[in-house]
Design a protein around this motif. Structure first.
Motif, PDB file in Angstrom:
ATOM      1  N   UNK A 110     -16.760  11.693   2.390  1.00 20.79           N
ATOM      2  CA  UNK A 110     -15.712  10.689   2.522  1.00 20.79           C
ATOM      3  C   UNK A 110     -14.445  11.164   1.815  1.00 20.79           C
ATOM      4  N   UNK A 111     -13.302  10.764   2.349  1.00 18.70           N
ATOM      5  CA  UNK A 111     -12.013  11.079   1.721  1.00 18.70           C
ATOM      6  C   UNK A 111     -10.975  10.088   2.223  1.00 18.70           C
ATOM      7  N   UNK A 112      -9.902   9.919   1.429  1.00 14.93           N
ATOM      8  CA  UNK A 112      -8.815   9.042   1.884  1.00 14.93           C
ATOM      9  C   UNK A 112      -8.110   9.635   3.104  1.00 14.93           C
ATOM     10  N   UNK A 113      -8.038  10.968   3.146  1.00 12.66           N
ATOM     11  CA  UNK A 113      -7.422  11.643   4.289  1.00 12.66           C
ATOM     12  C   UNK A 113      -8.223  12.878   4.645  1.00 12.66           C
ATOM     13  N   UNK A 139      -1.646  13.974  19.180  1.00  9.21           N
ATOM     14  CA  UNK A 139      -1.466  12.535  19.116  1.00  9.21           C
ATOM     15  C   UNK A 139      -1.202  12.172  17.652  1.00  9.21           C
ATOM     16  N   UNK A 140       0.002  11.753  17.360  1.00 10.06           N
ATOM     17  CA  UNK A 140       0.391  11.526  15.972  1.00 10.06           C
ATOM     18  C   UNK A 140       0.081  10.126  15.470  1.00 10.06           C
ATOM     19  N   UNK A 141      -0.685   9.386  16.246  1.00 16.13           N
ATOM     20  CA  UNK A 141      -1.134   8.065  15.800  1.00 16.13           C
ATOM     21  C   UNK A 141      -2.582   8.079  15.337  1.00 16.13           C
ATOM     22  N   UNK A 142      -3.200   9.255  15.337  1.00 13.14           N
ATOM     23  CA  UNK A 142      -4.594   9.324  14.918  1.00 13.14           C
ATOM     24  C   UNK A 142      -4.686   9.382  13.396  1.00 13.14           C
ATOM     25  N   UNK A 143      -5.756   8.869  12.875  1.00  8.53           N
ATOM     26  CA  UNK A 143      -5.909   8.754  11.429  1.00  8.53           C
ATOM     27  C   UNK A 143      -6.323  10.020  10.736  1.00  8.53           C
ATOM     28  N   UNK A 144      -6.590  11.073  11.507  1.00  8.06           N
ATOM     29  CA  UNK A 144      -6.890  12.388  10.941  1.00  8.06           C
ATOM     30  C   UNK A 144      -5.679  13.277  11.155  1.00  8.06           C
ATOM     31  N   UNK A 201       4.543  14.883   0.736  1.00  4.18           N
ATOM     32  CA  UNK A 201       4.560  13.595   1.437  1.00  4.18           C
ATOM     33  C   UNK A 201       3.190  12.926   1.326  1.00  4.18           C
ATOM     34  N   UNK A 202       2.131  13.697   1.517  1.00  4.62           N
ATOM     35  CA  UNK A 202       0.774  13.148   1.424  1.00  4.62           C
ATOM     36  C   UNK A 202       0.514  12.608   0.021  1.00  4.62           C
ATOM     37  N   UNK A 203       0.882  13.395  -0.990  1.00  9.89           N
ATOM     38  CA  UNK A 203       0.672  12.970  -2.373  1.00  9.89           C
ATOM     39  C   UNK A 203       1.460  11.702  -2.693  1.00  9.89           C
ATOM     40  N   UNK A 204       2.710  11.660  -2.250  1.00  9.47           N
ATOM     41  CA  UNK A 204       3.540  10.480  -2.496  1.00  9.47           C
ATOM     42  C   UNK A 204       2.944   9.240  -1.841  1.00  9.47           C
ATOM     43  N   UNK A 205       2.461   9.411  -0.608  1.00  5.67           N
ATOM     44  CA  UNK A 205       1.882   8.270   0.104  1.00  5.67           C
ATOM     45  C   UNK A 205       0.596   7.813  -0.568  1.00  5.67           C
ATOM     46  N   UNK A 206      -0.159   8.755  -1.102  1.00  5.74           N
ATOM     47  CA  UNK A 206      -1.422   8.411  -1.762  1.00  5.74           C
ATOM     48  C   UNK A 206      -1.213   7.684  -3.081  1.00  5.74           C
ATOM     49  N   UNK A 207       0.002   7.785  -3.643  1.00  4.60           N
ATOM     50  CA  UNK A 207       0.284   7.045  -4.875  1.00  4.60           C
ATOM     51  C   UNK A 207       0.173   5.545  -4.661  1.00  4.60           C
ATOM     52  N   UNK A 208       0.362   5.124  -3.417  1.00  3.01           N
ATOM     53  CA  UNK A 208       0.115   3.726  -3.056  1.00  3.01           C
ATOM     54  C   UNK A 208      -1.370   3.587  -2.761  1.00  3.01           C
ATOM     55  N   UNK A 209      -2.106   3.018  -3.675  1.00  2.10           N
ATOM     56  CA  UNK A 209      -3.556   2.949  -3.542  1.00  2.10           C
ATOM     57  C   UNK A 209      -4.002   2.054  -2.394  1.00  2.10           C
ATOM     58  N   UNK A 210      -3.068   1.263  -1.862  1.00  2.00           N
ATOM     59  CA  UNK A 210      -3.397   0.402  -0.731  1.00  2.00           C
ATOM     60  C   UNK A 210      -3.154   1.090   0.612  1.00  2.00           C
ATOM     61  N   UNK A 223      -4.784   5.847   8.124  1.00  4.28           N
ATOM     62  CA  UNK A 223      -3.830   5.918   9.229  1.00  4.28           C
ATOM     63  C   UNK A 223      -2.395   6.003   8.708  1.00  4.28           C
ATOM     64  N   UNK A 224      -2.073   5.257   7.678  1.00  2.00           N
ATOM     65  CA  UNK A 224      -0.721   5.268   7.131  1.00  2.00           C
ATOM     66  C   UNK A 224      -0.403   6.609   6.470  1.00  2.00           C
ATOM     67  N   UNK A 225      -1.367   7.161   5.756  1.00  2.00           N
ATOM     68  CA  UNK A 225      -1.165   8.461   5.109  1.00  2.00           C
ATOM     69  C   UNK A 225      -1.010   9.548   6.169  1.00  2.00           C
ATOM     70  N   UNK A 226      -1.888   9.495   7.167  1.00  2.00           N
ATOM     71  CA  UNK A 226      -1.833  10.480   8.246  1.00  2.00           C
ATOM     72  C   UNK A 226      -0.512  10.387   9.002  1.00  2.00           C
ATOM     73  N   UNK A 227      -0.063   9.167   9.294  1.00  2.00           N
ATOM     74  CA  UNK A 227       1.186   8.972  10.024  1.00  2.00           C
ATOM     75  C   UNK A 227       2.358   9.578   9.273  1.00  2.00           C
ATOM     76  N   UNK A 228       2.397   9.375   7.952  1.00  2.67           N
ATOM     77  CA  UNK A 228       3.480   9.943   7.139  1.00  2.67           C
ATOM     78  C   UNK A 228       3.449  11.468   7.192  1.00  2.67           C
ATOM     79  N   UNK A 229       2.243  12.038   7.157  1.00  2.00           N
ATOM     80  CA  UNK A 229       2.104  13.496   7.215  1.00  2.00           C
ATOM     81  C   UNK A 229       2.532  14.038   8.579  1.00  2.00           C
ATOM     82  N   UNK A 230       2.111  13.349   9.657  1.00  2.00           N
ATOM     83  CA  UNK A 230       2.513  13.788  10.996  1.00  2.00           C
ATOM     84  C   UNK A 230       4.030  13.736  11.149  1.00  2.00           C
TER      85      UNK A 230
END
Length: 425
Positions: free
Chosen positions: A144-147, A274-279, A310-319, A323-330
């Motif tokens: 398991x992982x957040x991203x 597809x940049x809407x995928x969560x991976x 960008x991924x690290x910054x987005x992960x600072x938001x624990x909520x 999908x949101x982290x992946x979208x920011x990275x894409x």
């Protein structure tokens, strides 16, 4: 989620996987890796890069070879001479080849320093949830992982994309060895040798190929017969035969075969993911290959740190959800500007795929008369959209009528590819 679970799980252990994994580690992201082989298993291919690129990255110490004498040969049609000195186009930019072992160790040592944990197995299934993504392997264990970042190569495990028709494939066949006479000048790197005096008139009507060659030092040379990109691809046996004919026409024989590169199949114009995928994807899995040149290495080295931040910054938001982290990275990897450029490059590749042998040689002869910053920026994907258009317009102006005619005629899916660019511009 289990406290032992990482922030990011990177699938793969090739250059793309190690580049993004180490960049994430440096941003304070807890990273694990999943690979179906040992991460220190030797890489099979060579990785080249322009000297200016590697210097800007501060990685010049990882080069095994560096050439100042960088040239191409485009010949003069049926009246070409056999001399290797015939009509050299000098590039005046250095070119380097990475020491694969040193580069791999460079990244793996950083992974170890940041306590990256490796898992051996084949990723099979993925479930993207609200808090984390769960990966199941063929071997029966779960991670398991957040991203999750799929960096598994050109045939990715999870990354999905929209079909755009046939994929143009760059194919190569090469040898490393010693010869009865030097096949290139001492200390020379040949980016393209399109001279075709060894081919019959009938063979020149077949898809063009070129020689990519370099002096490796110690009496050894690397020679590779290459098809720039075609669908269906030029067969490996055709490349092998053409290299043999090229050598024979120059009176060259291999006296000591040190290594045989039994074919590289590089997809040049993969559709965007597809940049809407969560991976998230990176490297070949994310269609990062330059459609007009086949280059990717410099791009993934330059862009990994920005994506990781960008991924690290987005992960600072624990909520933040996967999908949101992946979208920011894409969005960081494929901003609108890059998408527009990719569309234009794909249109250009489609043109080159339809060029005859004469047109292709004339095209590249003209291309390398552009100002260095234009052709270098084109090949390394460093021009912005407007600069890219200016370079292409200038290329059209200086081109021979033979090439201009080929650029103006619309065949197959060229119109749709051009429209894909225009509607984004």
């Amino acid at each position: 989620m289990n406290d032992a679970s990482p922030d990011a799980l990177v699938i793969g252990s090739g250059p793309s996987a190690l580049a993004i994994a180490t960049a994430l580690c440096k941003e304070g992201v807890k990273v694990h890796g999943l690979s179906n082989k040992e991460p220190n298993e030797p890489w099979p291919y060579t990785y080249g890069i322009w000297g200016k690129e590697v210097d800007e990255l501060g990685m010049e110490h990882l080069l095994e070879h560096r050439w100042r004498n960088t040239v191409s040969y485009f010949g003069e049609g049926s009246n070409q001479k056999n001399s290797q000195h015939n009509n050299a186009t000098e590039h005046n930019i250095e070119y380097g080849l990475f020491n694969k072992i040193k580069l791999q160790e460079y990244w793996l040592n950083q992974c170890e320093e940041y306590n990256l944990v490796w898992h051996k197995g084949h990723a099979k299934d993925a479930l993207v949830g609200d808090k984390h993504t769960t990966i199941k392997t063929r071997e029966g264990f779960t991670l398991k992982a957040r991203l999750v970042i799929d960096a598994s190569g050109y045939d990715p495990v999870f990354i999905k994309n929209k079909s755009e028709g046939d994929i143009a494939i760059q194919t190569c066949y090469g040898v490393v060895g010693k010869f009865n006479s030097p096949p290139v000048e001492s200390g020379q790197f040949v980016l393209m040798d399109y001279r075709c005096n060894h081919l019959s008139n009938k063979e020149r009507e077949e898809p063009p190929t070129f020689l990519y060659a370099m002096d490796m030092g110690g009496g050894s040379y690397f020679l590779e017969e290459t098809s720039l990109g075609l669908s269906p691809p030029v067969e490996l046996e055709t490349l092998r035969k053409r290299l043999s004919m090229r050598l024979k026409s120059r009176g060259l024989e291999i006296t000591d075969l040190e290594h045989e590169e039994l074919g590289i199949y590089l997809p040049m114009n993969m559709p965007l993911p597809n940049m809407n995928q969560g991976i998230f994807g990176f490297g070949g899995a994310a269609s990062m290959v330059h459609p007009a040149s086949g280059y990717m290495f410099g791009g993934l080295l330059r862009r990994a740190p920005g994506v990781a931040k960008i991924i690290a910054d987005k992960m600072n938001n624990l909520e933040a959800t996967p999908h949101e982290i992946s979208k920011a990275a894409w969005n960081e990897l494929w901003p609108a500007e890059m998408v527009r450029k990719q569309a234009l490059y794909k249109f250009g590749l489609e043109k080159l795929m339809r060029f005859s042998e004469d047109q292709l040689r004339d095209f590249f002869k003209g291309f390398f008369t552009l100002p260095t910053e234009q052709w270098y920026g084109f090949l390394t994907n460093k021009l912005d959209v407007n600069e890219l258009i200016k370079a292409m317009v200038k290329m059209f102006i200086i081109a021979t009528w033979n090439v201009r005619w080929g650029l103006m005629i619309m065949k197959g899916r060229e119109f749709n590819l051009l429209w894909n660019f225009l509607k984004r511009y």
